[in-house]
Scaffold this motif. Structure first.
Motif, PDB file in Angstrom:
ATOM      1  N   ASP A  22       3.995   4.486  13.539  1.00 12.80           N
ATOM      2  CA  ASP A  22       2.538   4.415  13.695  1.00 12.80           C
ATOM      3  C   ASP A  22       2.121   3.325  14.671  1.00 12.80           C
ATOM      4  O   ASP A  22       1.045   3.394  15.257  1.00 12.80           O
ATOM      5  CB  ASP A  22       1.869   4.167  12.330  1.00 12.80           C
ATOM      6  N   GLN A  51       8.153   5.815   9.131  1.00 10.90           N
ATOM      7  CA  GLN A  51       6.820   6.339   9.478  1.00 10.90           C
ATOM      8  C   GLN A  51       5.866   5.197   9.828  1.00 10.90           C
ATOM      9  O   GLN A  51       5.112   5.281  10.800  1.00 10.90           O
ATOM     10  CB  GLN A  51       6.239   7.154   8.323  1.00 10.90           C
ATOM     11  N   ASP A  52       5.913   4.120   9.040  1.00  8.62           N
ATOM     12  CA  ASP A  52       5.050   2.960   9.305  1.00  8.62           C
ATOM     13  C   ASP A  52       5.310   2.377  10.688  1.00  8.62           C
ATOM     14  O   ASP A  52       4.387   1.998  11.406  1.00  8.62           O
ATOM     15  CB  ASP A  52       5.269   1.869   8.242  1.00  8.62           C
ATOM     16  N   VAL A  86       9.610   6.018   4.500  1.00  8.12           N
ATOM     17  CA  VAL A  86       8.252   5.452   4.591  1.00  8.12           C
ATOM     18  C   VAL A  86       8.210   4.358   5.657  1.00  8.12           C
ATOM     19  O   VAL A  86       7.291   4.296   6.476  1.00  8.12           O
ATOM     20  CB  VAL A  86       7.795   4.903   3.215  1.00  8.12           C
ATOM     21  N   TRP A 131       7.097  15.799   8.086  1.00 11.71           N
ATOM     22  CA  TRP A 131       5.942  15.960   8.989  1.00 11.71           C
ATOM     23  C   TRP A 131       5.683  17.438   9.264  1.00 11.71           C
ATOM     24  O   TRP A 131       4.539  17.870   9.332  1.00 11.71           O
ATOM     25  CB  TRP A 131       6.188  15.222  10.308  1.00 11.71           C
ATOM     26  N   LYS A 168       0.855  -1.188   0.000  1.00 18.53           N
ATOM     27  CA  LYS A 168       0.000   0.000   0.000  1.00 18.53           C
ATOM     28  C   LYS A 168       0.892   1.240   0.000  1.00 18.53           C
ATOM     29  O   LYS A 168       1.724   1.404   0.893  1.00 18.53           O
ATOM     30  CB  LYS A 168      -0.878  -0.014   1.258  1.00 18.53           C
ATOM     31  N   ARG A 169       0.726   2.075  -1.014  1.00 20.79           N
ATOM     32  CA  ARG A 169       1.632   3.227  -1.136  1.00 20.79           C
ATOM     33  C   ARG A 169       0.870   4.535  -1.060  1.00 20.79           C
ATOM     34  O   ARG A 169      -0.235   4.658  -1.564  1.00 20.79           O
ATOM     35  CB  ARG A 169       2.399   3.151  -2.465  1.00 20.79           C
ATOM     36  N   ASP A 170       1.512   5.522  -0.420  1.00 22.14           N
ATOM     37  CA  ASP A 170       0.972   6.875  -0.337  1.00 22.14           C
ATOM     38  C   ASP A 170       1.855   7.747  -1.242  1.00 22.14           C
ATOM     39  O   ASP A 170       2.902   8.236  -0.831  1.00 22.14           O
ATOM     40  CB  ASP A 170       1.022   7.351   1.122  1.00 22.14           C
ATOM     41  N   TYR A 171       1.419   7.915  -2.507  1.00 22.67           N
ATOM     42  CA  TYR A 171       2.260   8.603  -3.501  1.00 22.67           C
ATOM     43  C   TYR A 171       2.469  10.074  -3.150  1.00 22.67           C
ATOM     44  O   TYR A 171       3.532  10.643  -3.425  1.00 22.67           O
ATOM     45  CB  TYR A 171       1.654   8.462  -4.901  1.00 22.67           C
ATOM     46  N   GLU A 172       1.473  10.674  -2.537  1.00 22.21           N
ATOM     47  CA  GLU A 172       1.601  12.086  -2.136  1.00 22.21           C
ATOM     48  C   GLU A 172       2.708  12.247  -1.093  1.00 22.21           C
ATOM     49  O   GLU A 172       3.543  13.155  -1.185  1.00 22.21           O
ATOM     50  CB  GLU A 172       0.256  12.563  -1.572  1.00 22.21           C
ATOM     51  N   PHE A 173       2.713  11.324  -0.109  1.00 26.01           N
ATOM     52  CA  PHE A 173       3.744  11.369   0.938  1.00 26.01           C
ATOM     53  C   PHE A 173       5.126  11.110   0.343  1.00 26.01           C
ATOM     54  O   PHE A 173       6.091  11.799   0.682  1.00 26.01           O
ATOM     55  CB  PHE A 173       3.420  10.325   2.021  1.00 26.01           C
ATOM     56  N   GLU A 174       5.228  10.111  -0.549  1.00 31.10           N
ATOM     57  CA  GLU A 174       6.523   9.798  -1.172  1.00 31.10           C
ATOM     58  C   GLU A 174       7.038  10.984  -1.987  1.00 31.10           C
ATOM     59  O   GLU A 174       8.238  11.269  -2.006  1.00 31.10           O
ATOM     60  CB  GLU A 174       6.390   8.553  -2.052  1.00 31.10           C
TER      61      GLU A 174
END
Length: 338
Positions: free
Chosen positions: A234, A230-231, A227, A260, A198-204
């Motif tokens: 969490d 951050q994972d 990434v 952040w 699962k990727r968050d392209y905006e964050f990357e």
């Protein structure tokens, strides 16, 4: 305890120094002798104390053979009756926790999960940072539960497989990667290819931008490191970054803090960078002045107090940047535990 007639349980008892343990054995023996003699007082170090009519009881728990642990002196061993406990039934614990997280096929999934961790323990190289015990299982199941609630229509096997793969990948060394991925694929062949990371392209993208601003190259490997960190943050409030010099450990957390702060979702991230090896444990944690009986804060405790007193809820990190050794890290055990 003896005067109150209370029971006490002393956890991780063999973390104490050998000289402290031997003093304890003399003190506890004087209590036991008084209980056997059925007296109402007992003498310890030249002072008489009241003994409760019901006596008292003490239990100790310990894990022998760990780093930073001492062997119990014989004088103390004879005062306690040893009790050996069984290895927990991991599969049953996994099944119950999966059910609690909302998985309906918990029985089958627990078997696969247990098989995977048993094989990983046997087949992977013996790295110091590998942990296939209950704590590691719990954190993966928390993630699996989050995935289940976010995507309830996805196959359950795929969601658990994704949690196991994505949250173990950051700590697997390169030589073990083929074995790890092979085992995951063998146990979940039907969903392995259909459940990509699962990727968050905006964050990357934001990580890449911040990296360029810091005159760094936003390579895929570096972005993935940020990434991964951050994972892990969490699901954990304490993370270790392990590696030799030049492995972008410092730049990873520095970049994440900037991301952040810049992204605005988590808020301005503040951090304090402390080298625990540059000062003594007393200067790091604090100590009691024996003359005045006053507590003197150390660098870490004063920093923690200062951060806790800040009224906002923005992320606050304390970076302990230095070599690991049992002398200073041992005292952090309960703080770092989940």
């Amino acid at each position: 305890l003896a005067s109150a007639g209370a029971w006490g349980c002393f956890d991780e008892y063999n973390r104490l120094l050998a000289e402290v343990l031997s003093v304890n054995s003399i003190q506890y023996k004087s209590v036991l002798d008084a209980i056997r003699a059925k007296t109402d007082t007992f003498r310890m170090e030249g002072v008489d104390y009241t003994l409760h009519p019901d006596g008292c009881m003490a239990f100790i728990t310990m894990n022998p053979g760990y780093l930073g642990r001492t062997e119990l002196p014989e004088s103390l061993k004879v005062l306690f009756r040893p009790v050996t406990v069984m290895v927990p039934d991991m599969q049953m614990i996994m099944e119950n926790m999966l059910m609690a997280e909302g998985y309906t096929t918990a029985n089958t999934l627990a078997k696969k999960f247990f098989t995977l961790y048993r094989l990983l323990k046997d087949l992977l190289s013996p790295q110091m940072h590998y942990d296939w015990g209950l704590r590691a299982i719990k954190s993966v199941l928390v993630v699996a539960g989050t995935f289940k609630r976010a995507e309830p229509d996805q196959p359950e096997g795929g969601l658990l497989m994704r949690a196991l793969r994505d949250f173990n990948l950051p700590k697997i060394v390169e030589d073990d990667m083929v074995v790890f991925m092979g085992l995951i694929k063998d146990l979940w062949p039907d969903v392995f290819d259909s459940m990509p990371r699962k990727r968050d392209y905006e964050f990357e993208g934001l990580v890449a931008t911040v990296a360029r601003e810091s005159k760094l190259q936003p390579s895929d490997y570096f972005v993935q490191n940020v990434v991964d960190l951050q994972d892990l943050l969490d699901i954990r409030h304490c993370v270790f970054e392990i590696g030799s010099s030049g492995n972008n450990k410092t730049k990873t957390w520095e970049t994440l803090a900037k991301v952040w702060t810049k992204g605005g979702v988590r808020g301005k991230t503040t951090f304090r960078d402390i080298n625990p090896k540059a000062i003594t444990p007393n200067e790091l944690y604090g100590y009691v002045n024996m003359a005045t009986r006053e507590w003197k804060d150390g660098l870490l405790s004063s920093t923690m107090r200062e951060m806790a007193n800040q009224p906002d809820t923005n992320p606050k990190w304390i970076i302990l940047d230095g070599d690991l050794d049992a002398n200073w890290i041992e005292n952090m055990n309960s703080v770092m535990d989940d």
